[in-house]
Write a protein that holds these residues in place. Structure first.
Motif: not given
Length: 127
Positions: A12, A17-19, A49-50, A72, A74, A76, A107
């Motif tokens: 985290e 946030l991962l897309k 990766s945001r 795109n 989301e 994990e 996610k």
């Protein structure tokens, strides 16, 4: 040179946030004669990766089915580990970082998916 067990990552804080983006490459095993076999050793995926502010690459073992998530979506990563490979040079060493994980899942999904979109079966109407 390699780190003995790799570096365990707080996913985290490190990635945010991962897309899902796409499959980047497949690495194949070599035959005894040095030629490339058709057996996949690992697959590497591009994820946005945001927290890093860029695309990251995550490698999964070949035992994990091919991932085909929507662009795109989301996702994990499960049990990520960062590791390095260093090669000596005349001026020191070049170090390459890489990330390996056990799986990539959508996610909010507790278990691994088979990597395919669920199919909607047509409704059967009685006549």
């Amino acid at each position: 040179m390699r780190l003995a067990q790799g570096i365990v990552i707080d996913k985290e804080k490190t990635f945010g946030l991962l897309k899902f983006s796409a499959l980047r490459r497949e690495v194949f095993l070599q035959n005894e004669d040095g030629t490339v076999s058709t057996e996949v050793k690992e697959r590497t995926y591009d994820l946005k990766s945001r927290e890093q502010g860029r695309m990251i690459q995550v490698s999964l073992p070949a035992s994990v089915p091919l991932k085909k998530f929507d662009y795109n979506a989301e996702v994990e990563i499960m049990n990520p580990i960062a590791d390095t490979v260093a090669n000596a040079t005349f001026r020191g060493a070049d170090v390459d970082w890489y990330i390996k994980a056990d799986d990539i899942v959508l996610k909010g999904k507790a278990t691994s998916t088979i990597g395919e979109k669920p199919s909607k079966a047509p409704a059967i109407k009685d006549k």
